[in-house]
Scaffold this active site. Sequence first.
Site, PDB file in Angstrom:
ATOM      1  N   ARG A  60     -44.880 126.533   3.200  1.00 16.00           N
ATOM      2  CA  ARG A  60     -45.569 126.947   4.635  1.00 16.00           C
ATOM      3  C   ARG A  60     -47.070 126.979   4.182  1.00 16.00           C
ATOM      4  O   ARG A  60     -47.812 126.467   5.060  1.00 16.00           O
ATOM      5  CB  ARG A  60     -45.017 128.029   5.301  1.00 16.00           C
ATOM      6  CG  ARG A  60     -45.730 127.950   6.900  1.00 16.00           C
ATOM      7  CD  ARG A  60     -44.807 128.939   7.909  1.00 16.00           C
ATOM      8  NE  ARG A  60     -44.963 130.337   7.408  1.00 16.00           N
ATOM      9  CZ  ARG A  60     -44.225 131.459   8.155  1.00 16.00           C
ATOM     10  NH1 ARG A  60     -43.332 131.065   8.887  1.00 16.00           N
ATOM     11  NH2 ARG A  60     -44.445 132.449   7.653  1.00 16.00           N
ATOM     12  N   LYS A  93     -50.212 128.905  10.122  1.00 13.99           N
ATOM     13  CA  LYS A  93     -50.464 130.455  10.011  1.00 13.99           C
ATOM     14  C   LYS A  93     -51.795 130.828   9.674  1.00 13.99           C
ATOM     15  O   LYS A  93     -52.023 131.152   8.298  1.00 13.99           O
ATOM     16  CB  LYS A  93     -49.352 131.028   9.125  1.00 13.99           C
ATOM     17  CG  LYS A  93     -48.901 132.381   9.258  1.00 13.99           C
ATOM     18  CD  LYS A  93     -47.605 132.730   8.657  1.00 13.99           C
ATOM     19  CE  LYS A  93     -47.442 134.516   8.589  1.00 13.99           C
ATOM     20  NZ  LYS A  93     -47.674 135.005   9.928  1.00 13.99           N
ATOM     21  N   GLU A 137     -43.069 132.349  22.094  1.00 14.38           N
ATOM     22  CA  GLU A 137     -42.659 133.236  20.967  1.00 14.38           C
ATOM     23  C   GLU A 137     -43.249 134.658  21.268  1.00 14.38           C
ATOM     24  O   GLU A 137     -43.803 134.873  22.282  1.00 14.38           O
ATOM     25  CB  GLU A 137     -43.176 132.862  19.661  1.00 14.38           C
ATOM     26  CG  GLU A 137     -44.741 132.805  19.345  1.00 14.38           C
ATOM     27  CD  GLU A 137     -45.040 132.447  18.003  1.00 14.38           C
ATOM     28  OE1 GLU A 137     -44.244 132.287  16.999  1.00 14.38           O
ATOM     29  OE2 GLU A 137     -46.315 132.039  17.920  1.00 14.38           O
TER      30      GLU A 137
HETATM   31  C1  LIG Z   1     -46.814 134.417  15.582  1.00  8.16           C
HETATM   32  C2  LIG Z   1     -45.716 134.604  14.791  1.00  8.16           C
HETATM   33  N1  LIG Z   1     -44.644 134.132  15.189  1.00  8.16           N
HETATM   34  C3  LIG Z   1     -43.414 134.138  14.291  1.00  8.16           C
HETATM   35  C4  LIG Z   1     -43.517 134.708  13.266  1.00  8.16           C
HETATM   36  C5  LIG Z   1     -42.242 134.946  12.435  1.00  8.16           C
HETATM   37  O1  LIG Z   1     -42.133 134.290  11.129  1.00  8.16           O
HETATM   38  P1  LIG Z   1     -41.686 134.466   9.834  1.00  8.16           P
HETATM   39  O2  LIG Z   1     -40.067 134.577  10.161  1.00  8.16           O
HETATM   40  O3  LIG Z   1     -41.747 133.400   8.986  1.00  8.16           O
HETATM   41  O4  LIG Z   1     -42.237 135.794   9.392  1.00  8.16           O
HETATM   42  C6  LIG Z   1     -44.597 135.505  12.502  1.00  8.16           C
HETATM   43  C7  LIG Z   1     -44.777 136.217  11.470  1.00  8.16           C
HETATM   44  O5  LIG Z   1     -45.006 135.724  10.471  1.00  8.16           O
HETATM   45  C8  LIG Z   1     -45.730 135.212  13.646  1.00  8.16           C
HETATM   46  O6  LIG Z   1     -47.029 135.852  13.220  1.00  8.16           O
END
Ligand SMILES: Cc1ncc(COP(=O)(O)O)c(C=O)c1O
Length: 289
Positions: free
Chosen positions: A50, A149, A182
Amino acid sequence: MKIYLDGQYYDKEDAKISVFDHGLLYGDGVFEGIRFYHGRVFRLSEHIERLYNSAKAICLKIPAEKSAMIEAVLETIRQNELQDGYVRLVVTRGSGDLGLNPALCLRPTVLIIASKITLYPEEMYRNGLEVVTCATRRIAHGALSPMVKSLNYLNNVLAKIEAQQAGAGEGLMLNEQGFVAECTGDNVFIVKAGKIFTPPISSGALAGITRQVAFEMAAEFGIPLSEPEMTRYDIYTADECFLTGTAAEVIPVVRLDSRVIGNGSPGPITRRLIERFHQLTETTGTAIY
Ligand SMILES: Cc1ncc(COP(=O)(O)O)c(C=O)c1O
């Protein structure tokens, strides 16, 4: 504490980057938050994948092969002699001048911090979180893909402030159309009539690594899971609700905007997923030592 910075390890006090770094000046960069449990890093290759995809999407060429990055993460944990904790892996555009021009940033900055993590209090897993809907909308795909991200988290920070001001554990974010995207740092799921639902990535969710683990656990349990566009109504009227994220793991939600979800306590499917998630973190992952 030893911190990895551009191929070298420094003490915390000596790990410094330029004030001209575009990660700082413009939020121009990408990152990952990664957990390790019992001497194993959970879903490391997925996080690295990712990171490289986020970097590619913003035209940032990471100056290391994926295998070298994996080794750097493992070595940073080893340097700190940790068994359980959290890794923050950051790649910025690097140091440039005061203008926006990314072409003047000659070399990306790579830094890795391995540390202990502050967890949500245990009772939140037992009793569930209260969540409120934030007025701040999740940034649109056309502005900056929520799939990236990036270091530009102001959208989420503003929503987090709203949630904190309301005294809630997390904030629910909608997209410009009013569909559920989310939470500020977690993906959201509901359970209704024995089925699991979560918003599609196209609604403005990050493709969470823990979200993917939830998909795998649902498949393993034979629980149908789908990704329809969702509104707050779907959450208000759900039997169960939970969030997923690297830091939060799988955490129950029992209230949204003062509506009690289900019977107001963590539901059986959520509890089953939490238990299985713990088993996975205890028994799988890339060995550090
Ligand atoms: C905006 C956002 N959504 C969802 C997640 C959850 O993603 P992950 O399960 O990869 O940590 C995160 C954290 O990383 C995030 O910052």
